[in-house]
Enzyme design. Sequence first.
Site, PDB file in Angstrom:
ATOM      1  N   CYS A  71      -7.015  -0.165   3.615  1.00  0.00           N
ATOM      2  CA  CYS A  71      -6.897  -1.370   4.420  1.00  0.00           C
ATOM      3  C   CYS A  71      -7.480  -1.117   5.808  1.00  0.00           C
ATOM      4  O   CYS A  71      -8.630  -0.716   5.943  1.00  0.00           O
ATOM      5  CB  CYS A  71      -5.435  -1.834   4.437  1.00  0.00           C
ATOM      6  SG  CYS A  71      -5.161  -3.497   5.088  1.00  0.00           S
ATOM      7  N   HIS A 116     -10.413  -2.838   5.005  1.00  0.00           N
ATOM      8  CA  HIS A 116     -10.163  -4.267   5.112  1.00  0.00           C
ATOM      9  C   HIS A 116     -11.303  -4.857   5.949  1.00  0.00           C
ATOM     10  O   HIS A 116     -11.757  -4.225   6.911  1.00  0.00           O
ATOM     11  CB  HIS A 116      -8.804  -4.521   5.789  1.00  0.00           C
ATOM     12  CG  HIS A 116      -8.391  -5.940   5.710  1.00  0.00           C
ATOM     13  ND1 HIS A 116      -8.787  -6.880   6.641  1.00  0.00           N
ATOM     14  CD2 HIS A 116      -7.633  -6.594   4.800  1.00  0.00           C
ATOM     15  CE1 HIS A 116      -8.279  -8.048   6.315  1.00  0.00           C
ATOM     16  NE2 HIS A 116      -7.574  -7.909   5.199  1.00  0.00           N
ATOM     17  N   GLU A 125       0.825  -1.209   0.000  1.00  0.00           N
ATOM     18  CA  GLU A 125       0.000   0.000   0.000  1.00  0.00           C
ATOM     19  C   GLU A 125       0.858   1.258   0.000  1.00  0.00           C
ATOM     20  O   GLU A 125       0.487   2.265  -0.601  1.00  0.00           O
ATOM     21  CB  GLU A 125      -0.952  -0.030   1.187  1.00  0.00           C
ATOM     22  CG  GLU A 125      -1.942  -1.162   1.073  1.00  0.00           C
ATOM     23  CD  GLU A 125      -2.607  -1.570   2.360  1.00  0.00           C
ATOM     24  OE1 GLU A 125      -3.329  -2.572   2.337  1.00  0.00           O
ATOM     25  OE2 GLU A 125      -2.415  -0.902   3.393  1.00  0.00           O
TER      26      GLU A 125
END
Length: 187
Positions: free
Chosen positions: A106, A125, A19
């Site tokens: 995330c 996430h 990321e």
Amino acid sequence: MAQKSALIILAAEGAEEMEVIITGDVLARGEIRVVYAGLDGAEPVKCARGAHIVPDVKLEDVETEKFDIVILPGGQPGSNTLAESLLVRDVLKSQVESGGLIGAICAAPIALLSHGVKAELVTSHPSVKEKLEKGGYKYSEDRVVVSGKIITSRGPGTAFEFALKIVELLEGKDKATSLIAPMLLKL
């Protein structure tokens, strides 16, 4: 016109390297100046899967600088560290007050929750979905969500889409689209 700029905040330990790197790389390809800031200094940061990334600067040294977007990568325990940091709180507060964009991918949207950053709709996430919903956010399973000035995304597998959406918001759809073929992306 001045070059757009992005600040990527690295937690002391445990940021998700995909990321961090994919987002920063795609933004740089989009001709956006990327600054990697270390939360605990400018020493190498050990990421979630063991890669080490050397920040450009200490976050405290650019805390008052204006960026077009501030980006929080996910990963654990990096996301928790971002969520607990008073310095990150101050940077996000300043970004909101100046009308700048904030990106979180995330598990990093938990830092938005803990620091009181409002958004109509978020994604993340799956591991932090329930926490975000209990915190009052409306949740989406979409891979990338734009809600006002807040951009959220699901995880390492959505990092290219997240970054391309940021390029689109800062430099336009044509610029973002022009990056896809040279990277051999199939979206």
